[in-house]
Design a protein around this motif. Structure first.
Motif, PDB file in Angstrom:
ATOM      1  N   SER A 120     -25.395  -7.338  13.667  1.00  0.00           N
ATOM      2  CA  SER A 120     -26.086  -8.122  12.548  1.00  0.00           C
ATOM      3  C   SER A 120     -25.011  -8.707  11.817  1.00  0.00           C
ATOM      4  O   SER A 120     -25.122  -9.932  11.346  1.00  0.00           O
ATOM      5  N   MET A 121     -23.993  -8.033  11.564  1.00  0.00           N
ATOM      6  CA  MET A 121     -22.767  -8.397  10.734  1.00  0.00           C
ATOM      7  C   MET A 121     -22.181  -9.811  11.566  1.00  0.00           C
ATOM      8  O   MET A 121     -21.859 -10.863  11.055  1.00  0.00           O
ATOM      9  N   VAL A 122     -21.837  -9.441  12.645  1.00  0.00           N
ATOM     10  CA  VAL A 122     -21.372 -10.488  13.684  1.00  0.00           C
ATOM     11  C   VAL A 122     -22.037 -11.727  13.473  1.00  0.00           C
ATOM     12  O   VAL A 122     -21.694 -12.748  13.555  1.00  0.00           O
ATOM     13  N   GLU A 123     -23.422 -11.560  13.986  1.00  0.00           N
ATOM     14  CA  GLU A 123     -24.265 -12.614  14.000  1.00  0.00           C
ATOM     15  C   GLU A 123     -24.221 -13.595  12.706  1.00  0.00           C
ATOM     16  O   GLU A 123     -24.305 -14.632  12.939  1.00  0.00           O
ATOM     17  N   GLN A 124     -23.970 -12.962  11.618  1.00  0.00           N
ATOM     18  CA  GLN A 124     -24.208 -13.667  10.443  1.00  0.00           C
ATOM     19  C   GLN A 124     -22.879 -14.513  10.122  1.00  0.00           C
ATOM     20  O   GLN A 124     -22.874 -15.551   9.385  1.00  0.00           O
ATOM     21  N   VAL A 125     -21.777 -14.236  10.917  1.00  0.00           N
ATOM     22  CA  VAL A 125     -20.325 -14.844  10.571  1.00  0.00           C
ATOM     23  C   VAL A 125     -20.156 -15.587  11.667  1.00  0.00           C
ATOM     24  O   VAL A 125     -18.953 -16.304  11.646  1.00  0.00           O
ATOM     25  N   ALA A 126     -20.642 -15.444  12.782  1.00  0.00           N
ATOM     26  CA  ALA A 126     -20.148 -16.188  14.311  1.00  0.00           C
ATOM     27  C   ALA A 126     -19.934 -17.453  14.102  1.00  0.00           C
ATOM     28  O   ALA A 126     -18.935 -18.073  14.563  1.00  0.00           O
ATOM     29  N   ALA A 127     -20.726 -18.430  13.410  1.00  0.00           N
ATOM     30  CA  ALA A 127     -20.516 -19.555  13.440  1.00  0.00           C
ATOM     31  C   ALA A 127     -19.462 -20.251  12.681  1.00  0.00           C
ATOM     32  O   ALA A 127     -18.797 -21.468  12.970  1.00  0.00           O
ATOM     33  N   LYS A 128     -18.803 -19.255  11.617  1.00  0.00           N
ATOM     34  CA  LYS A 128     -17.521 -19.798  10.968  1.00  0.00           C
ATOM     35  C   LYS A 128     -16.085 -19.332  11.919  1.00  0.00           C
ATOM     36  O   LYS A 128     -15.308 -19.589  11.207  1.00  0.00           O
ATOM     37  N   LEU A 129     -16.466 -18.803  13.055  1.00  0.00           N
ATOM     38  CA  LEU A 129     -15.348 -18.382  13.813  1.00  0.00           C
ATOM     39  C   LEU A 129     -15.009 -19.369  14.898  1.00  0.00           C
ATOM     40  O   LEU A 129     -14.373 -18.852  15.650  1.00  0.00           O
ATOM     41  N   SER A 130     -15.335 -20.537  14.812  1.00  0.00           N
ATOM     42  CA  SER A 130     -15.236 -21.361  15.773  1.00  0.00           C
ATOM     43  C   SER A 130     -13.965 -21.854  16.330  1.00  0.00           C
ATOM     44  O   SER A 130     -14.033 -22.413  17.489  1.00  0.00           O
ATOM     45  N   ASN A 131     -13.024 -21.582  15.540  1.00  0.00           N
ATOM     46  CA  ASN A 131     -11.682 -22.039  16.075  1.00  0.00           C
ATOM     47  C   ASN A 131     -10.828 -20.838  16.789  1.00  0.00           C
ATOM     48  O   ASN A 131      -9.751 -20.976  17.238  1.00  0.00           O
ATOM     49  N   LEU A 132     -11.448 -19.799  16.892  1.00  0.00           N
ATOM     50  CA  LEU A 132     -10.937 -18.790  17.724  1.00  0.00           C
ATOM     51  C   LEU A 132     -10.546 -19.007  19.108  1.00  0.00           C
ATOM     52  O   LEU A 132     -11.416 -19.609  19.892  1.00  0.00           O
ATOM     53  N   GLU A 149     -22.972 -12.774  22.549  1.00  0.00           N
ATOM     54  CA  GLU A 149     -23.966 -14.019  22.885  1.00  0.00           C
ATOM     55  C   GLU A 149     -23.477 -15.002  21.642  1.00  0.00           C
ATOM     56  O   GLU A 149     -23.371 -16.225  21.896  1.00  0.00           O
ATOM     57  N   GLU A 150     -23.681 -14.539  20.539  1.00  0.00           N
ATOM     58  CA  GLU A 150     -23.579 -15.370  19.471  1.00  0.00           C
ATOM     59  C   GLU A 150     -22.344 -15.900  19.206  1.00  0.00           C
ATOM     60  O   GLU A 150     -21.990 -17.319  18.991  1.00  0.00           O
ATOM     61  N   LEU A 151     -21.059 -15.085  19.445  1.00  0.00           N
ATOM     62  CA  LEU A 151     -19.859 -15.474  19.404  1.00  0.00           C
ATOM     63  C   LEU A 151     -19.361 -16.508  20.478  1.00  0.00           C
ATOM     64  O   LEU A 151     -18.912 -17.331  20.215  1.00  0.00           O
TER      65      LEU A 151
END
Length: 321
Positions: A120-132, A149-151
């Motif tokens: 759940s923690m990863v799902e909340q922040v995945a959208a902000k990690l788009s430049n990885l 999947e969300e990442l």
């Protein structure tokens, strides 16, 4: 040297130049020694140039969660949004994961092995990690396929994924094929994939090979239920598959040891650690500071007083330095 215009005194070097130099020093020296040399060096350490790449993975292995949180708040705050690389072991705080994501506009490489972060923690922040471009979630037992999947949906630049596990962490799991199916569905651009000791089947591995056509290295050592034959990878001249039970002509990669230190037989295999997180160093507590991107935290009393941190890092008792 003072009369020679070709040389510039150290205290007059540009902050970005000093930052490149200071990055080569151990963490405790950057925080405790460098600021006491002169004002310009202290200013450089407080600025972002020293903290565009933060690697505290070794230091964080034997720190209490609250000490790790304080250090991350301090160093990420110093980066001022210019963070490109972050390596930390055992992240447990949702607050710090959110802090990383909020400062990830330039972040390309993220290593979080052994972290206690949840799906759940990863799902909340995945959208902000788009430049990885590179992500390590090895030994993170509390995340599963939905997080992967969300990442994959948001990290379209990702070319390297490490999802290695401890054998004892997966021994009682029926299957983790759902994770590899998530990878195959959302990360076709991967070039480097490590799944050592993940509890997957031949079908899951084959699905990865079919979907990730750019793949150059797939490490499936310890994936005992996987058996690949030559027919599956015969048309993939650039692909090297490393793992047990590779049959009918498939052979291990001769380059697998490069940059990897987690496989059985290496000198660092036992560094996976039996009870390694049971020991902590209490001497690393930091005083309160208040400059992480302008946010106010009741964690430090002295603002911009780096020399008062009293950090003790890389303690010899644990074999560092």
């Amino acid at each position: 040297m003072e009369d020679n215009p070709k040389f510039r005194p150290w205290d007059e070097l540009m902050p970005d130049t000093l930052g490149l130099i200071f990055q080569r020093l151990p963490l405790d020296e950057i925080l405790n020694v460098v600021p006491s040399v002169c004002k310009s060096w202290a200013k450089a350490v407080r600025g972002p140039y020293c903290w565009q790449e933060i690697d505290i993975e070794d230091w964080s292995r034997y720190r209490r969660p609250e000490s790790l949180d304080r250090m991350l708040l301090l160093l990420i705050g110093r980066s001022c949004g210019s963070l490109r690389k972050l390596c930390v072991y055992g992240l447990a705080s949702e607050m710090c994961l959110s802090l990383i994501a909020d400062n990830a506009k330039s972040l390309q490489k993220l290593r979080l092995p052994g972290s206690e972060i949840s799906t759940s923690m990863v799902e909340q922040v995945a959208a902000k990690l788009s430049n990885l471009t590179s992500l390590d979630l090895s030994y993170c037992t509390k995340i599963g396929a939905p997080a992967i999947e969300e990442l994959g949906k948001h990290c379209k630049l990702l070319t390297s994924l490490q999802r290695n596990m401890h054998p004892w962490d997966v021994s009682e799991r029926m299957s983790q094929d759902d994770e590899v199916y998530a990878i195959s569905a959302t990360m076709p651009q991967l070039k480097h994939l490590e799944l050592a000791y993940l509890n997957i089947t031949t079908d899951g591995a084959v699905q990865i090979l079919k979907s990730c056509r750019e793949l150059e290295l797939m490490d499936i050592r310890g994936c005992w239920n996987v058996k690949l034959d030559e027919k599956i990878i015969k048309d993939r001249s650039k692909l090297e598959v490393v793992g047990p039970l590779v049959v009918d002509g498939c052979k291990p990669c001769s380059k697998v040891n490069e940059g990897m230190d987690f496989y059985p037989g290496s000198s660092s295999f036992w560094a996976w650690g039996f009870g390694e997180m049971d020991e902590y160093d209490d001497d690393d507590d930091l005083e309160h500071d208040d400059d992480a991107n302008g946010m106010s935290f009741d964690l430090w009393d002295n603002v911009n007083e780096m020399e008062d941190l009293g950090l003790v890092a890389y303690d010899d008792v644990y074999g560092y330095y």
